[in-house]
Design an enzyme around this catalytic site. Structure first.
Site, PDB file in Angstrom:
ATOM      1  N   GLU A  59       0.767  -1.221  -0.381  1.00 21.69           N
ATOM      2  CA  GLU A  59      -0.150  -0.126   0.512  1.00 21.69           C
ATOM      3  C   GLU A  59       0.568   1.408   0.072  1.00 21.69           C
ATOM      4  O   GLU A  59       0.528   2.148  -0.550  1.00 21.69           O
ATOM      5  CB  GLU A  59      -0.441  -0.449   1.066  1.00 21.69           C
ATOM      6  N   ASP A  74     -10.803 -10.178   4.719  1.00 21.51           N
ATOM      7  CA  ASP A  74     -10.661 -11.535   5.193  1.00 21.51           C
ATOM      8  C   ASP A  74     -12.156 -11.930   5.950  1.00 21.51           C
ATOM      9  O   ASP A  74     -12.907  -9.940   6.115  1.00 21.51           O
ATOM     10  CB  ASP A  74      -9.745 -11.971   5.779  1.00 21.51           C
TER      11      ASP A  74
HETATM   12  N1  ADE Z   1      -6.239  -7.059   9.704  1.00 21.47           N
HETATM   13  C1  ADE Z   1      -6.875  -7.156   8.577  1.00 21.47           C
HETATM   14  N2  ADE Z   1      -7.733  -9.090   9.048  1.00 21.47           N
HETATM   15  C2  ADE Z   1      -7.655  -8.803   9.955  1.00 21.47           C
HETATM   16  C3  ADE Z   1      -8.665  -9.573  11.144  1.00 21.47           C
HETATM   17  N3  ADE Z   1      -9.118 -10.954  10.705  1.00 21.47           N
HETATM   18  N4  ADE Z   1      -8.326  -9.370  12.707  1.00 21.47           N
HETATM   19  C4  ADE Z   1      -7.479  -8.744  12.798  1.00 21.47           C
HETATM   20  N5  ADE Z   1      -7.306  -7.376  11.965  1.00 21.47           N
HETATM   21  C5  ADE Z   1      -7.327  -7.992  10.631  1.00 21.47           C
END
Ligand code: ADE
Length: 248
Positions: free
Chosen positions: A4, A206
């Protein structure tokens, strides 16, 4: 993340490197606006230190925090964008001395993002999402609806949330939480202490479950850099438009 930052630095014609506290701060211009670009680093303490340095050493008058997060709320899917109106440290718990989530001696558990700055950033995020969203969907092979923008509560803690059990527990405890990450609420606390406006924008990499680590890595490499760069450009253009409207 590094991908990024690289994409943001590609937009800066004149960046100069200043090292402080083991961090690399890139000082220059982006679409004509004076900026300092830096990796927050990962976790609440690291990000709080970085934010403090931006304010005290580099005199930043506002902070835009971009990155990725895990989706918590059922409506928040991979590829969507979340703009924080409030932030909370989900792992802060000094009970029974203080209510759960309250940062001791502040009387506060939810830290507001700056309203005016966040409104400007949200409009820019909407434009950036239109530009980068279709590309992202294609890159990830996401079926169905296009990426959406959500606004509300982001929660932060020093844990990468990577089980259904943990994300379900967060959803139950904090039903209005849209997304989980590891820094935003700490930066919000620092910005509140110094009276510096903050906006936080996170792209969902996610769903904070057993697939999180794989989805996260793929997303950061293939999509997040494009999102962040488009967002930063759109924010700078909005600032430039505001300045020319004010002087015109
Ligand atoms: N950043 C991106 N995905 C995450 C997750 N599952 N838990 C904590 N920080 C994150």
């Amino acid at each position: 993340m590094h991908d990024e930052l690289r994409a943001v630095l590609d937009l800066m014609p004149d960046e100069a490197l200043v090292r402080r506290a083991g961090r690399e701060f890139w000082v220059g211009h982006l679409h004509g606006q004076p900026v300092v670009a830096v990796l927050s680093r990962i976790g609440k303490v690291a990000a709080a230190t970085t934010a403090t340095l931006l304010i005290t050493e580099f005199n930043c008058s506002r902070i835009l925090f971009t990155g990725v997060a895990g989706g918590l709320h059922a409506a928040v899917r991979v590829g969507d964008v979340v703009v924080a109106r409030e932030l909370l440290q989900h792992d802060m718990d000094a009970s029974p001395l203080f209510p759960r989530w309250e940062v001791p001696l502040t009387g506060r558990s939810r830290w507001p993002a700056d309203a005016a700055w966040t409104t400007l950033v949200e409009a820019a995020a909407q434009r950036a999402l239109q530009a980068a969203g279709a590309q992202a969907q294609a890159a990830l092979g996401l079926a169905g609806r296009g990426p959406r923008l959500h606004t509300g509560l982001i929660v932060s803690g020093d844990r990468f949330v990577s089980t259904q059990a943990e994300s379900a527990a967060l959803r139950t405890a904090l039903p209005d939480a849209l997304a989980v990450e590891m820094e935003g609420a700490a930066v919000a606390q620092v910005c509140a202490d110094f009276g510096v406006p903050l906006a936080v924008v996170r792209t969902i990499s996610d769903r904070a479950d057993e697939h999180a680590a794989l989805d996260f890595s793929r997303f950061v490499a293939e999509v997040a850099s494009r999102y962040s760069a488009r967002l930063v450009e759109a924010v700078m253009d909005a600032l430039n438009a505001g300045e020319s409207a004010a002087s015109g």
